[in-house]
Design a protein around this motif. Structure first.
Motif, mmCIF file in Angstrom:
data_model
loop_
_atom_site.group_PDB
_atom_site.id
_atom_site.type_symbol
_atom_site.label_atom_id
_atom_site.label_comp_id
_atom_site.label_asym_id
_atom_site.label_seq_id
_atom_site.Cartn_x
_atom_site.Cartn_y
_atom_site.Cartn_z
ATOM 1 N N TYR A 135 -0.608 -0.434 7.831
ATOM 2 C CA TYR A 135 -1.412 0.737 7.497
ATOM 3 C C TYR A 135 -0.591 1.780 7.060
ATOM 4 O O TYR A 135 0.513 2.178 7.606
ATOM 5 N N HIS B 198 -2.795 6.555 1.593
ATOM 6 C CA HIS B 198 -2.848 6.284 0.072
ATOM 7 C C HIS B 198 -1.879 7.218 -0.620
ATOM 8 O O HIS B 198 -2.008 8.431 -0.519
ATOM 9 N N TRP C 78 -6.906 9.230 2.711
ATOM 10 C CA TRP C 78 -7.314 7.644 2.749
ATOM 11 C C TRP C 78 -6.443 7.005 3.771
ATOM 12 O O TRP C 78 -5.151 7.315 3.146
ATOM 13 N N CYS D 30 -4.682 3.298 3.736
ATOM 14 C CA CYS D 30 -4.877 1.824 3.161
ATOM 15 C C CYS D 30 -4.125 0.902 4.266
ATOM 16 O O CYS D 30 -3.526 1.191 5.073
ATOM 17 N N GLU E 112 -2.703 -3.564 4.492
ATOM 18 C CA GLU E 112 -2.277 -4.792 3.797
ATOM 19 C C GLU E 112 -2.147 -5.697 4.999
ATOM 20 O O GLU E 112 -1.676 -5.413 5.982
ATOM 21 N N SER F 147 -6.902 -6.734 2.851
ATOM 22 C CA SER F 147 -6.192 -5.404 2.012
ATOM 23 C C SER F 147 -6.969 -4.582 1.614
ATOM 24 O O SER F 147 -8.198 -4.970 1.229
ATOM 25 N N GLU G 265 -8.829 -0.038 1.279
ATOM 26 C CA GLU G 265 -8.608 1.328 1.510
ATOM 27 C C GLU G 265 -10.153 1.999 1.931
ATOM 28 O O GLU G 265 -11.000 1.403 1.392
#
Length: 618
Positions: free
Chosen positions: A30, A33, A39, A41, A43, A122, A124
């Protein structure tokens, strides 16, 4: 690992169970962004290494992939739950972390940890966004199997239930393997999953065998342009007028239903009119229509329909249907259909089966796949109208009118194809059709007073002698005799022939009868078939069930009906006959008869007295 300064959270999980045989590593990251600092994001990736697992490596791989997808789905639920919890508390925004001058509340860290448990592959999302505002894009390492998102996983599950039906975990895994192989191999159109599944079922889900079968079928389809049949096939007019078959609603399971009035079908006439290749094209067109109708039924009925049903009416079946080139053409077509349309037949209803049917089944049944044979249901006489008959498999409102139902059909009654519609011998030869030069047929010419006889030495009472012949010119009289004592005739090699050798005793080259003039009928020899006068252009088929040991004689004799004809016969052309005969062992005939009841046919009946049938066709 949580790094507040860099605003990242990295989670790594490994398996403990079976760690010596299977290695699973799952990673979640985590981060902020890069362009939208408010934000978060993330993966997610995983790697799977199955070293050995008792021979179930493929199954374990499939199981791990499904479990991973479930983890993703669960992670999204957890994220959505805690986002909603924050919103209920009035928290729609969490400020970015900065160097604290005092202790950082643990709640923020706990929230981050909760969000990091297990999320989408993945993506956001703003912390305060609802689940409907969430969007994602999958990323994976080179060693990571392709795993679907939660919504895709649900779609896959629904897809299997909706379009393929119930599949075990192992069957799903085998389907995935075969689909991957086809996708890697095929640069163009890839067969549907339902098609792949049919080939797997035909080979008991053995991927290697299914792959080989499918590979041969794909090459065959490409070579013969089968994919274009539905759009390019032009039904010959003779088929439109004389072929007694067609689609008719569906059975009680929703399968498309095809009707074939085989007993009313002029097999010889159709073959001579359109050739063996023409009959094959017609069959392939029907099969392709069946695939298309199954797809339509699957869409409209809300359940997978992967097979179609066939109802075969044998009313009228007789020895003319056992025409040898016709049987050979049928066996070739069966072979092609079995190889390229496996597991498409859901049920086959054989109704009004007459006594001659077991002979046909003996010749054809062994060439039909064992799994397909188990789907055959036989009804002799009018048994199809009783309990356990048609209404158990076909809705009452769809029972065809020619079987006593109320539903009208578009299926023709068939009938004899006029000889004027036959292809010429030249056309048949150019097509490569074996109908005109098949070595199993013998040709003989007969002049005035001459006979041609085929002698069969029979040591097997109950065996069946069948014959088929065409009168090509003039008229002949056909009779079957039995002698009490063996006829001392020899084959060209000098050895006596027997029924076990399936060959006739050699006829007299001078066309003299083997019946001596001094013999008395009823004492030395017996007429077991009533003489039949066969005219120019007629086709004759028949059979005789033997009842004694001895020599049976099939006799063709030049025939003149009137005195004027007798005078003209001195200058007329000789009569010409092309004939074929075959002997079926009593064991084969009785074995297949025992499973059926005798039925009556308007065109075929075995005489109670002589146990024979003959049927002329004009």
């Amino acid at each position: 690992m949580l790094d507040l300064r860099n605003r990242t959270l990295n989670i790594e999980a490994r398996n403990e169970s079976f760690s010596t045989r299977v290695a699973v590593i799952e990673r979640c990251r985590y981060f902020v962004h890069p362009e939208k600092s408010d934000w978060t994001c993330f993966e997610q990736s995983a790697s799977l290494d199955i070293r050995s697992f008792f021979g179930f490596e493929n199954s374990m791989e499939k199981l791990a992939m499904k479990q991973y997808s479930q983890n993703i789905a669960k992670g999204k639920e957890i994220i959505e739950h805690f986002v909603n919890e924050l919103k209920n508390e009035g928290v729609t925004y969490v400020p970015p972390w900065s160097e604290p001058s005092e202790a950082i509340p643990n709640d923020d860290n706990d929230d981050l940890r909760v969000q990091g448990d297990m999320s989408q592959s993945s993506g956001e999302f703003p912390l305060g966004a609802s689940a409907s505002e969430y969007s994602a894009s999958a990323t994976a390492s080179k060693t990571t199997p392709h795993l679907s998102s939660e919504s895709q996983f649900q779609l896959d599950t629904d897809y299997i239930q909706r379009y393929l039906g119930e599949l075990s975990l192992l069957q799903e895994s085998r389907l995935v393997q075969l689909r991957k192989w086809v996708a890697d191999l095929q640069k163009g159109k890839v067969p549907s999953d339902s098609t792949l599944l049919r080939f797997l079922r035909a080979r008991d889900f053995n991927v290697e065998k299914a792959r080989e079968m499918l590979s041969l079928s794909l090459m065959w389809r490409k070579k013969h342009q089968v994919d274009k049949i539905l759009s390019e096939y032009q039904t010959p007019q003779v088929v439109k007028d004389y072929f007694p078959g067609g689609w008719h609603h569906s059975d009680k399971d929703g399968r498309p239903l095809y009707l074939l009035r085989l007993g009313q079908m002029d097999v010889k006439g159709l073959l001579k009119a359109i050739g063996e290749e023409g009959l094959l094209q017609l069959t392939l067109h029907v099969c392709e229509e069946g695939l298309q109708l199954m797809e339509e039924a699957t869409r409209t009925q809300g359940k997978p329909i992967s097979t179609w049903s066939l109802l075969v009416d044998l009313e009228g079946l007789n020895m003319r249907h056992l025409w040898r080139p016709g049987i050979k053409a049928l066996l070739r077509i069966i072979e092609i259909v079995e190889a390229n349309y496996p597991e498409t037949m859901g049920r086959v209803l054989i109704i009004r089966a007459p006594r001659v049917f077991p002979i046909l089944w003996t010749l054809v049944g062994t060439f039909i796949d064992e799994n397909t044979r188990t789907k055959f249901l036989f009804y002799g006489g009018n048994d199809y109208q009783a309990s356990g008959g048609l209404v158990d498999y076909i809705p009452q409102e769809f029972v065809p009118d020619f079987l006593g139902g109320s539903c009208q059909t578009m299926v023709l009654e068939g009938g004899l194809v006029p000889k004027g519609l036959y292809m010429t011998e030249g056309d048949l030869e150019r097509e490569g059709c074996p109908l005109t030069e098949d070595s199993i047929y013998h040709s003989v010419s007969l002049g005035r007073g001459q006979v041609h006889e085929v002698l069969v030495s029979n040591n097997d009472p109950g065996s069946v002698i069948t014959w088929d012949f065409d009168v090509m010119r003039q008229d002949v009289m056909f009779t079957v005799y039995r002698t009490r004592v063996p006829v001392p005739a020899q084959s060209p090699s000098g050895a006596l022939q027997t029924i076990q050798q399936m060959n006739p005793l050699a006829p007299d080259p001078e066309h003299r009868s083997a019946i001596e003039k001094c013999w008395k009928e009823g004492q030395d020899y017996f007429r077991v078939e009533t003489p039949v006068v066969c005219h120019d252009g007629e086709s004759i088929q028949g059979s005789h069930v033997t009842s004694h040991i001895g020599t049976y004689i099939l006799q063709w004799k030049f025939h003149c009906a009137h005195t004027l004809d007798l005078i003209d016969s001195f200058t007329a052309h000789k009569a010409q006959v092309m004939y074929y005969y075959e002997i079926l062992r009593s064991a084969d005939y009785r074995g297949s008869m025992s499973s059926l009841q005798s039925g009556n046919s308007a065109f075929s009946a075995l005489s109670n007295r002589s146990g024979a049938s003959s049927c002329p066709s004009r």
